[in-house]
Design an enzyme around this catalytic site. Sequence first.
Site, PDB file in Angstrom:
ATOM      1  N   CYS A 103      -6.248 -27.253  24.705  1.00  0.00           N
ATOM      2  CA  CYS A 103      -7.013 -26.186  24.049  1.00  0.00           C
ATOM      3  C   CYS A 103      -8.097 -26.685  23.104  1.00  0.00           C
ATOM      4  O   CYS A 103      -9.214 -26.170  23.105  1.00  0.00           O
ATOM      5  CB  CYS A 103      -6.077 -25.206  23.350  1.00  0.00           C
ATOM      6  SG  CYS A 103      -5.245 -25.842  21.877  1.00  0.00           S
ATOM      7  N   HIS A 155      -3.087 -22.879  18.595  1.00  0.00           N
ATOM      8  CA  HIS A 155      -4.015 -22.712  19.710  1.00  0.00           C
ATOM      9  C   HIS A 155      -5.424 -22.666  19.143  1.00  0.00           C
ATOM     10  O   HIS A 155      -5.676 -22.007  18.129  1.00  0.00           O
ATOM     11  CB  HIS A 155      -3.715 -21.432  20.487  1.00  0.00           C
ATOM     12  CG  HIS A 155      -4.632 -21.221  21.657  1.00  0.00           C
ATOM     13  ND1 HIS A 155      -4.971 -22.223  22.537  1.00  0.00           N
ATOM     14  CD2 HIS A 155      -5.323 -20.119  22.081  1.00  0.00           C
ATOM     15  CE1 HIS A 155      -5.800 -21.752  23.453  1.00  0.00           C
ATOM     16  NE2 HIS A 155      -6.029 -20.491  23.189  1.00  0.00           N
ATOM     17  N   ASP A 186     -12.648 -17.757  24.288  1.00  0.00           N
ATOM     18  CA  ASP A 186     -11.669 -18.796  24.602  1.00  0.00           C
ATOM     19  C   ASP A 186     -11.901 -19.320  26.018  1.00  0.00           C
ATOM     20  O   ASP A 186     -11.959 -18.547  26.975  1.00  0.00           O
ATOM     21  CB  ASP A 186     -10.253 -18.227  24.481  1.00  0.00           C
ATOM     22  CG  ASP A 186      -9.179 -19.291  24.422  1.00  0.00           C
ATOM     23  OD1 ASP A 186      -9.484 -20.464  24.706  1.00  0.00           O
ATOM     24  OD2 ASP A 186      -8.033 -18.953  24.099  1.00  0.00           O
TER      25      ASP A 186
END
Length: 692
Positions: free
Chosen positions: A277, A334, A357
């Site tokens: 991530c 995250h 994202d």
Amino acid sequence: MSSEPLISASCDLLKVENGKAHHTDDYDTVSARLVVRRGQVFRLRVTFNRDTNFPTDDLKFELHMGRSPRTVHKSRIYLPDMDPRAGDQPSVGVKYSRINTGNSLVLEVFTSSDMGAGQWRLVMYHRRRTSRRRVMSVVAEDVVVLFNPWNKDDDVYMKNDEWRNEYVMNDTGRQYYGSARRIGGMDWYFGQFEKEVLDAVLHILDMGSLRYRDHNSAVAIARHFSALVNSNDDNGVLVGNWSGEYDDGTNPSDWVGSYAILKQYFEKKEPVQYGQCWVFAGVLCTALRAIGIPARCVTNFESAHDTDANLTIDYMYDKNDKSLDNDDSIWNFHVWNDVWMARPDLPKGFGGWQALDATPQEESSGVMRCGPMPLDAIKQGLIYHNYDGPFIYAEVNGTKRHWRRIADDKWEEILSEEGSVGKNMSTKRVGSDLREDITSQYKFAEGTPQEKLSFKIARKYVKFTKSERVASADAVKFEADVPDSVAIGEDIVASFKITSIDSVAREVYIGIVAKVMQYNGAIVSKLHDDSSNFTLAAGESKTIKATLKGSMYLPKTRSTNNSVKLFVLGGVKKPAGGVLQSFAFNDSVELDKPALSVSVASTRVKVGESVEVTVAFTNPFSQKLPAGKLRIEGSGIVGVLELSVPSIGAKAKFSKTITVVPKRFGTRMIIAGYASTVLNGVQGSVILNVST
């Protein structure tokens, strides 16, 4: 008088003048490329094949994008003549003097604040007044147009100069990792001004299904980049890998910046292996800043992955309280991005920061992407707005719920943990390397009326099928004493205290499980599994300890962001059967890595002068470290370097000195990272003040 057509023979892009005016002078480009921002005039000196002969020579100028530019696709822009003597005029066009002074002229090009971002060609059409025939020639083959946060009419306008310097111009940053109880930080080299980075970003811009007409939309480009930074659908930049096996690529923990990734991607035109991530977020931030869209990296601790879109993170157990496989998960952390833009596609009031994202988790309209979604909408629970509101809302504001199966398709809630998701949301502070907590930008304070109303509104737009638990009085008090972190290799000692607050004796049970986990909740290995049943008299306390030896977990922690996670589920039994009260604990113990020292004799250096940089590291273990490598990236200094590191003896020190030559002035950072098969994610940096 010559009948020869007037043709552009050469063009001085006036790169110094334009670069300074457009805040693009940091871009490292080939000589034939000009980088400018939309909605702002730029100047060129054009030299022709012969002397001009106005008014007999009639010139028309256009901007073209792609192979078959068309006005209907917004890939062909006519630039009408503007009177060079007049003041305010239409915002799009060209100005130049029609006084014949030889074979050159200075051309001023005016573009609109909603022009498409990307690679354009400036072309000229010539005809003689007495002829209908036009002859085309290319004036400038490679004009890259960016979004313009300095222009108040641009959708990405930022009025705060300190914010622009941070979120557009800063080519280094900080990313945060670890757990809500133990927050760590790492430096990251975005490198948005490197030549290969801009090449890669322009390549990505032209991939996939983004239409030329949508190149003017910050929303469309941000969503496009969200899809193309991962490789799941369109042969994009990065392959995600959470398996722990990286032998055919690069361990995600080894990257220290975006430059090496985007350079490799552009040169090979194939996805780079591998990312997780924070790597996806770092590369996406680079792409956005490179194209002129303000962006930042954001870390959400205790981040929920809600697969069934019900805003709850469900932990399932059988009738005997044994854990079942769960699709939902909680990530220790995250990392994603926020992007700054207006939202003309939404009702008024939802401009500003938007969550975006690139980490491949769930599909959005059939493509692995997420956002942009306004932070204001997330905070208010208005999750029906575009894009992907339910998923992002659950990441920061979901509720952990524990369910026991009481029949084949029937469940009862045994425990609810509110306020346990979305903690200490972090980004780099403007103008500083300190951490800024931005949780309040995403959600109201836990337990407040506003927070409860937000959740109530959001729940209207999701499905929910299980019955909720009816609250009852507690019979025991449960307390956990678990360290936030330990130095990697040290023993972990955890204790759990159960105290009776009832007037009668109670039967208590508790199960303690310890696992090496990846930060995204994936299990690497089970370390410990023990359970106890005992009677607790009224007012009595009992403490249960679990000790996890370093030798148990160390061989299982190959990845930087592996941690040891403790799962505790217990309860008080009813005399006639069933459960009176349940309690639970699950949290991580972070494994602190040693520091990497990066030093120079003096931090004040000059462009073009050699600088010696020393990287040093001490093996923290009582065993030899195998051969490894150093990865070094530097803002305007070294680009990217990879150096071999020999094996390092137990408790021994390794040192390596390299020579670099700064090529750009200003405050510049060198970031180094060490990795081997036993220990990785060891990082350090040094800041240089480079003058001319």
